[in-house]
Enzyme design. Structure first.
Site: not given
Ligand SMILES: Cc1cc2nc3c(=O)[nH]c(=O)nc-3n(C[C@H](O)[C@H](O)[C@H](O)COP(=O)(O)OP(=O)(O)OC[C@H]3O[C@@H](n4cnc5c(N)ncnc54)[C@H](O)[C@@H]3O)c2cc1C
Ligand SMILES: Cc1cc2nc3c(=O)[nH]c(=O)nc-3n(C[C@H](O)[C@H](O)[C@H](O)COP(=O)(O)O)c2cc1C
Length: 781
Positions: A415, A492, A575, A623, A717
């Site tokens: 993600p 996600q 988060y 996750r 990446r």
């Protein structure tokens, strides 16, 4: 120039020899407390590469050492009676005694003054060596000189978990052999090799559990040897264990921030220890001796500059080797866990433990062994899932099923927030971005964190799924991906919590509050992300929990309507849901705070709620940040509680990330740096895992999978730079992928041909670069 070397181990002697050889006018002395022929320990090991270096530094000592080598190519992994042989590893062993004898002879030949049986009084170091221009602290791992100047050198010493003792035996061995034993008291490993005909080193280590249960603490060396002879009875085959100051120790992991204090410079084990499981302590000491000698010779008369040059030259290689040694020693600390793996996975995991040996370079060393690893992997897959795997596609290109969803391969687009939406609606950017990656050959694509409500967003530019316009825009993307290949697409879902209402990277600093139009924040506890800068979030109350749970449920329903194949619940990176999991961000005193069992409650409630509305045949992943990289963060036992709770609740796979919980985190990045957490969860909890983080090469994906450290591997990446990463990897391994979009199919043949040429070229170069096995006295043995 007068140089005094304290300590006549391999580091001190080699430095003295090289420096005196180049500058006969220097006055160099080595002072050693032991007798010349008095050495502890048995043999030392060198790789081909190290021997090449010694050859260039001093051919004379090299030639002398070479005559005494035992040379071998095989590594044997023996677990009980199960024996696995891995060929193609060039190593040489010689006795420590012989090595020191040769270095002493060479020192004498070039005119170094050697004083034995002279113990330097470290308290009087400055006074006793007032006339020396330079003092070399080469006094070994327990260095009293380092301890005297502990603050000056900025030294850290950390005693590691396992216990070990260094013994010998007359048992002949034809390979470097790891003997593993599982006993009722715990796990043991004997690291063994023959360094001279009929003489072998036996470094035996065990877990603290085994050490305590066996009562080694109160035993003499002879009693320990007798006990260990019982454990390794079959392996020793009638030979006994020989002791020589074979006390039980825990490996001290030594490092120094600075390598000199005044005119004293530090060398060898005294400065930086490398765990013996990678057989590199002597190599490191001798390579640093080469580095220090060169620096002194290049900067004669200016020791400050010489010391700086020494550190500049050597620090990076030392840190790289120490890191590899650390990873290796940790593997042995966890041997009880690895012990449960099947035969070839176990041997492969051992070989690839410190990351420099990978799937691809093992194929160079021993193709037969790698084929056996692959076959065991495919067979297990067949038995467990009935998936038929044709040929030898490598683990990366085998399918994986989660409920009714089957991924064509194990490569996943991780993600990645694009911060490009307006009003939460994915647009042309998202279509092109996901379209390209959804047709790039990966088994699955995970979308960026997408939010169930406007105030759940990190920034104004995050994607959402709380209204029809967003749902329709996502459906267009999902339909495109489904219509143009077999990549599965996972949404996600996440809530920003206290990290919400911040700038997007394009408009300001990440994680810093927006200038205007902020929305109120909520988190597990009322702790701001950046103290004094970020808004203080409200502690989420029960009504808030219910509201947010309902928002997640509605988002999951919309995700199903948009056609997604899987959901991922984002409980990582600090988060909202992650803020409940970490003790750093959750300081609640109600039922949702305190123990790890309590902290996982709210994330579990959200998971269970979305699981109820998400179709039974479709999987859900969670996750997590398995590590906070900050003091007081989640612990290994917390990870177990969290992962176990999610497994019991029906989570299909855990995506294992780490960090971003608190702003003051200090992550230790490195290749594949989060894989150990995935490995831990997968084997301890028995749930499928997805690993991510600094994994950049197809051979790393295969290494992680073949070593049983994850079931899927996600790359972020690398997919930004190359949407077709997986297709190219397929080419690299000569695997034909059935999922090429029609429009691109003529590209496949060319890519496969080019990739094959490239593979051949790489193999050829690697073969040429392999040191010739010219070190064995009589050629290869
Ligand atoms: C169990 C075990 C297994 C190992 N296996 C391997 C292996 O297979 N391969 C490998 O390469 N390395 C191996 N090593 C590591 C290796 O032994 C060391 O890394 C290496 O010897 C370091 O060299 P050195 O010169 O820095 O220190 P040392 O060899 O420790 O030498 C330091 C010297 O300083 C002397 N000294 C200390 N204090 C004083 C004083 N006050 N006055 C005078 N003299 C003093 C000591 O007597 C000693 O001789 C192993 C180590 C252990 C513990
Ligand atoms: C641009 C970018 C955006 C990211 N956004 C998310 C995200 O939305 N959700 C998430 O869980 N991780 C996100 N991550 C973390 C990645 O998924 C991944 O775990 C991390 O980058 C390490 O993998 P890599 O070394 O392959 O990049 C993001 C990473 C990048 C580089």
């Amino acid at each position: 120039m007068k140089i005094s070397v304290i300590g006549g181990g391999p580091g001190g002697l080699y430095f003295a020899l090289l420096t005196k050889k180049a500058r006969p006018d220097f006055n160099i002395e080595v002072i050693e407390q032991n007798r010349a022929d008095d050495t502890f320990g048995f043999g030392v090991v060198f790789s081909d590469e190290t021997l090449d270096e010694f050859f260039s530094a001093d051919p004379e000592s090299y030639e002398l050492i070479r005559d005494d080598f035992s040379y071998w190519q095989d590594i044997v992994v023996q677990r009980g009676s199960e024996r696995t042989v891995i060929g193609g590893n060039g190593f040489a062993g010689c006795s420590r005694f012989k090595l020191l004898e040769i270095l002493q002879q060479r020192c004498e030949a070039v005119g170094v003054k050697l004083s034995f049986e002279t113990r330097v009084n470290i308290e009087m170091l400055d006074e006793d060596f007032a006339d020396s221009d330079m003092i070399v602290a080469a006094d070994g791992i327990a260095s009293a000189i380092r301890e005297k100047h502990a603050a000056g050198f900025g030294r850290t010493v950390e005693n590691r978990r396992n216990h070990f003792t260094w013994m010998g035996s007359t048992k002949p061995l034809d390979a470097f052999t790891f003997f593993f034993r599982e006993t009722p008291e715990g796990h043991f490993c004997a690291h063994t090799y023959e360094y001279e005909k009929g003489k072998s080193t036996w470094v035996i280590e065990c877990t603290p559990e085994a050490f305590n249960s066996c009562g080694f603490d109160g035993m003499t060396d002879a009693e320990s040897a007798q006990f260990l002879e019982g454990i390794f009875k079959e392996e020793l085959d009638g030979h006994s264990l020989i002791t020589n100051r074979s006390i039980w120790r825990q490996f001290p992991r030594v490092s120094c921030e600075r390598w000199h204090v005044g005119k004293t410079v530090i060398l060898g084990d005294a400065k930086a220890s490398a765990h013996w499981s990678i057989g590199s302590g002597t190599k490191l000491a001798m390579e640093c001796a080469i580095g220090l000698s060169e620096a002194v010779l290049e900067n004669t008369g200016d020791i400050d500059t010489a010391f700086k040059a020494y550190e500049e030259k050597r620090r990076t290689p030392v840190e790289i080797l120490q890191h590899a040694a650390d990873v290796s020693l940790r593997w042995f600390e966890q041997m009880a866990r690895h012990y449960r793996k099947p035969q070839y996975e176990f041997a492969f995991a051992l070989m690839s433990r410190s990351k420099s040996i990978t799937w691809d370079n093992l194929s160079l060393r021993d193709e037969k062994f790698l084929a056996a690893v692959g076959n065991e992997f495919y067979d297990t897959l067949r038995q467990k899932t009935c998936h038929v795997t044709e040929g030898a596609p490598t683990p990366m290109f085998t399918p994986l099923s989660l409920r009714d969803m089957t991924l064509a391969n194990r490569s996943v687009v991780a993600p990645m927030a694009q911060y490009s939406a307006i009003d939460g609606i994915p647009n042309d950017w998202h279509m092109v971005h996901y379209g390209a990656r959804g047709t790039g050959g990966a088994g699955m694509l995970v979308t960026e964190m997408t939010c169930p409500a406007p105030d759940a967003r990190i920034t104004d530019a995050c994607t959402g799924i709380w209204n029809d316009a967003q749902q329709d825009a996502w459906k267009r993307i999902v339909d495109f991906v489904h219509g143009n290949g077999d990549t599965n697409i996972c949404l996600q879902l996440g809530h920003a919590g206290r990290k919400g209402s911040t700038h997007s990277p394009a408009t300001g600093e990440m994680d810093m509050p927006k200038a205007t139009d902020n929305w109120p924040l909520v988190s597990a506890s009322a702790i701001p992300y950046h103290a004094g800068t970020s808004a203080v979030p409200a502690e989420l109350d029960n009504a808030g929990m219910q509201r947010i749970t309902a928002e997640f449920v509605a988002a999951a329903q919309r995700a199903e309507a948009a056609g997604f194949d899987m959901l991922e619940l984002h409980c990582a990176h600090g988060y909202l849901l992650a803020s409940f999991l970490s003790p750093l961000t959750n300081q609640r005193t109600d039922a949702y705070g305190g123990s790890a069992e309590n902290r996982v409650k709210f994330p579990l409630e959200v998971f269970k709620a979305i699981r109820k509305v998400w179709p039974e045949h479709k999987p859900i992943s969670v996750r997590i940040s398995a590590w906070d990289w900050a003091e007081g963060g989640v612990t290994w036992s917390d990870i177990l509680v969290t992962a176990q709770a999610f497994k019991t609740a029906g989570v299909d796979i855990i995506s294992v990330s780490s960090g971003q919980t608190v702003a003051h985190q200090k992550p230790v990045y490195g290749r594949m740096y989060q894989v150990p957490f995935s490995d831990f969860i997968r084997s301890e909890v028995g749930i499928k895992t997805m690993a991510a983080g600094n994994i950049t090469l197809p051979e790393q994906i295969n290494t992680v999978l073949a070593a049983g450290r994850a079931d899927l591997v996600a790359l972020a990446r690398p997919h930004l730079n190359d949407p077709a990463f997986t297709r190219k990897a397929a080419g690299h391994y000569g695997v034909t992928q059935p999922n090429w979009p029609l429009q691109y199919q003529t590209g496949e043949g060319q890519m496969l041909r080019e990739a094959e040429k490239e593979r051949e070229k790489t193999l050829e170069t690697a073969r040429k670069l392999r040191p010739a096995h010219r070190h064995g006295a009589g050629g290869e043995t």
